[in-house]
Design an enzyme around this catalytic site. Sequence first.
Site, PDB file in Angstrom:
ATOM      1  N   HIS A 153     -29.514 -15.367 -20.260  1.00 23.50           N
ATOM      2  CA  HIS A 153     -30.319 -14.141 -20.199  1.00 23.50           C
ATOM      3  C   HIS A 153     -30.734 -13.890 -18.766  1.00 23.50           C
ATOM      4  O   HIS A 153     -31.247 -14.789 -18.098  1.00 23.50           O
ATOM      5  CB  HIS A 153     -31.575 -14.265 -21.076  1.00 23.50           C
ATOM      6  CG  HIS A 153     -32.413 -13.026 -21.024  1.00 23.50           C
ATOM      7  ND1 HIS A 153     -32.155 -11.932 -21.804  1.00 23.50           N
ATOM      8  CD2 HIS A 153     -33.459 -12.675 -20.220  1.00 23.50           C
ATOM      9  CE1 HIS A 153     -33.013 -10.969 -21.518  1.00 23.50           C
ATOM     10  NE2 HIS A 153     -33.815 -11.394 -20.556  1.00 23.50           N
ATOM     11  N   ASP A 195     -41.392  -7.382 -31.458  1.00 26.71           N
ATOM     12  CA  ASP A 195     -41.188  -7.183 -30.023  1.00 26.71           C
ATOM     13  C   ASP A 195     -40.725  -5.762 -29.712  1.00 26.71           C
ATOM     14  O   ASP A 195     -41.118  -5.195 -28.698  1.00 26.71           O
ATOM     15  CB  ASP A 195     -40.164  -8.193 -29.482  1.00 26.71           C
ATOM     16  CG  ASP A 195     -39.893  -7.934 -28.003  1.00 26.71           C
ATOM     17  OD1 ASP A 195     -40.844  -8.087 -27.213  1.00 26.71           O
ATOM     18  OD2 ASP A 195     -38.772  -7.535 -27.649  1.00 26.71           O
ATOM     19  N   ARG A 211     -45.729  -1.247 -24.481  1.00 22.82           N
ATOM     20  CA  ARG A 211     -45.985  -1.739 -23.113  1.00 22.82           C
ATOM     21  C   ARG A 211     -45.355  -0.817 -22.080  1.00 22.82           C
ATOM     22  O   ARG A 211     -45.916  -0.571 -21.015  1.00 22.82           O
ATOM     23  CB  ARG A 211     -45.431  -3.159 -22.962  1.00 22.82           C
ATOM     24  CG  ARG A 211     -46.243  -4.203 -23.707  1.00 22.82           C
ATOM     25  CD  ARG A 211     -45.485  -5.519 -23.820  1.00 22.82           C
ATOM     26  NE  ARG A 211     -45.066  -6.027 -22.542  1.00 22.82           N
ATOM     27  CZ  ARG A 211     -43.954  -6.755 -22.338  1.00 22.82           C
ATOM     28  NH1 ARG A 211     -43.170  -7.077 -23.345  1.00 22.82           N
ATOM     29  NH2 ARG A 211     -43.654  -7.174 -21.141  1.00 22.82           N
ATOM     30  N   SER A 224     -41.649 -12.078 -25.069  1.00 21.93           N
ATOM     31  CA  SER A 224     -40.710 -11.044 -25.515  1.00 21.93           C
ATOM     32  C   SER A 224     -39.266 -11.544 -25.407  1.00 21.93           C
ATOM     33  O   SER A 224     -38.489 -11.472 -26.362  1.00 21.93           O
ATOM     34  CB  SER A 224     -40.925  -9.793 -24.644  1.00 21.93           C
ATOM     35  OG  SER A 224     -39.860  -8.898 -24.773  1.00 21.93           O
ATOM     36  N   LYS A 280     -36.725 -13.316 -28.821  1.00 21.53           N
ATOM     37  CA  LYS A 280     -35.394 -12.818 -29.226  1.00 21.53           C
ATOM     38  C   LYS A 280     -34.346 -13.902 -29.079  1.00 21.53           C
ATOM     39  O   LYS A 280     -33.456 -14.048 -29.921  1.00 21.53           O
ATOM     40  CB  LYS A 280     -35.035 -11.588 -28.383  1.00 21.53           C
ATOM     41  CG  LYS A 280     -35.858 -10.357 -28.779  1.00 21.53           C
ATOM     42  CD  LYS A 280     -35.651  -9.182 -27.852  1.00 21.53           C
ATOM     43  CE  LYS A 280     -36.360  -9.362 -26.547  1.00 21.53           C
ATOM     44  NZ  LYS A 280     -36.537  -8.196 -25.716  1.00 21.53           N
TER      45      LYS A 280
HETATM   46  N1  URA Z   1     -37.071  -7.895 -21.088  1.00 20.03           N
HETATM   47  C1  URA Z   1     -37.549  -8.091 -22.315  1.00 20.03           C
HETATM   48  O1  URA Z   1     -36.795  -8.280 -23.265  1.00 20.03           O
HETATM   49  N2  URA Z   1     -38.883  -8.098 -22.492  1.00 20.03           N
HETATM   50  C2  URA Z   1     -39.755  -7.901 -21.483  1.00 20.03           C
HETATM   51  O2  URA Z   1     -40.948  -7.928 -21.710  1.00 20.03           O
HETATM   52  C3  URA Z   1     -39.243  -7.680 -20.192  1.00 20.03           C
HETATM   53  C4  URA Z   1     -37.890  -7.691 -20.030  1.00 20.03           C
END
Ligand code: URA
Length: 428
Positions: free
Chosen positions: A86, A165, A172, A187, A191
């Site tokens: 990621h 999320d 947000r 967040s 995932k």
């Molecule tokens: N990417 C995400 O998935 N969540 C965040 O809060 C910031 C970047």
Amino acid sequence: MNETFDAVDIIRTKRDKGTLSPEQIAWTIDAYTRGVIADEQMSALNMAILLNGMDREEISHWTTAMIASGERMDFASLGKATADKHSTGGVGDKITLPLAPLVAVFGVAVPQLSGRGLGHTGGTLDKLESIPGWRALLTNDEMMNQLADVGAVICAAGSGLAPADKKLYALRDVTGTVEAIPLIASSIMSKKIAEGTGSLVLDVKVGSGAFMKDERNARELAETMVALGKDAGVNTVALLTDMSTPLGLTAGNAIEVEESVEVLAGGGPEDVVELTVKLAEEMLQAAGVADADPASALRDGRAMDVWKSMIRAQGGDPDAPLPVAKESEVVYAPADGVLVQLDALSVGVAAWRLGAGRARKEDAVQAGAGVRLHAKPGATVRAGEPLMTLLTDTPEKFDRAKDALRDAVVIAPEGSRPARRLIIDRIA
Ligand code: URA
């Protein structure tokens, strides 16, 4: 229904720098997902978290609650190790494209659930959708079959993964609370943990084109995410990598696919190759594969073979010509000397304004739009030489893109040497 807690008490606790209990956190995420906590209350809580932080325990419970809001995937039936990567997002960051097939060459399955771009950082799915026929949406069964047959899949994350999320991130985004480290870490990791990967390599970007502009914050984010991953039984490591200037020579969609294919053919820009190989080594090591030589699999065509199979499995034609922008305009070097700065954020915003990115979730992107760089920091340039080519289907966008680039370039007298450490640190 009688609720266990009161949202206003929870907001007050965080406002006054208190600590939320595991029960309060589990209720908050669940109640917000059910619509019991209103958006304005959650906005206030997010702002209190941004200003006053959360401790590691709170972040861990917050992450667990977000995972519990949806489904958890499980790749155990594949009988292979799994690894995922990621990136926290940057300009010209196309690394997932060559990386996923490269790691799959060594028998590790790569379930790469990706997103679309919003703002100046591009989205992996937007890039791949410039390949004729390629589709991002797969069912869980299609994904499993592709992981078993091809070994790598890059597709859209289904709506069942951490739905809390999705709702929270959208809130947000419009309330100035994206930049809270506890909220970013939970967040991303909710995932990734729900996705069920056995190991995870995080590429945490540092610099103007990244979320985290300075190394201290990037390090804190990386350490927080590594701890969350390990606590959840996912073998997690992070690299801190430079995002002060774009990766490679392209920022856009089709032009980034083209550059990724160059890397898969054994060529491509040095920084893209270096980071792809380093991340592949980390993923393979985390997945328990010893003595693999990913650089050789780029040179000898094995990674390209997996790439073609991966694209075909999702309906794409890897040999079809990619879309090309209808219009182009060249930006020239203003002076002789050494290019010491080519600012990532400025290039990202220019590519976005040219049509490569979107301002709202529902906007479409232009496949051919973006910025092609002709020089990178460290290059000697002459006044009047092409520095970048701007690409778009809608030429009225050129002026706004050039505005974004006004302070992007710094040229210093010859003999100057800009220092760039692409890989800044490793956090395990
Ligand atoms: N990417 C995400 O998935 N969540 C965040 O809060 C910031 C970047």
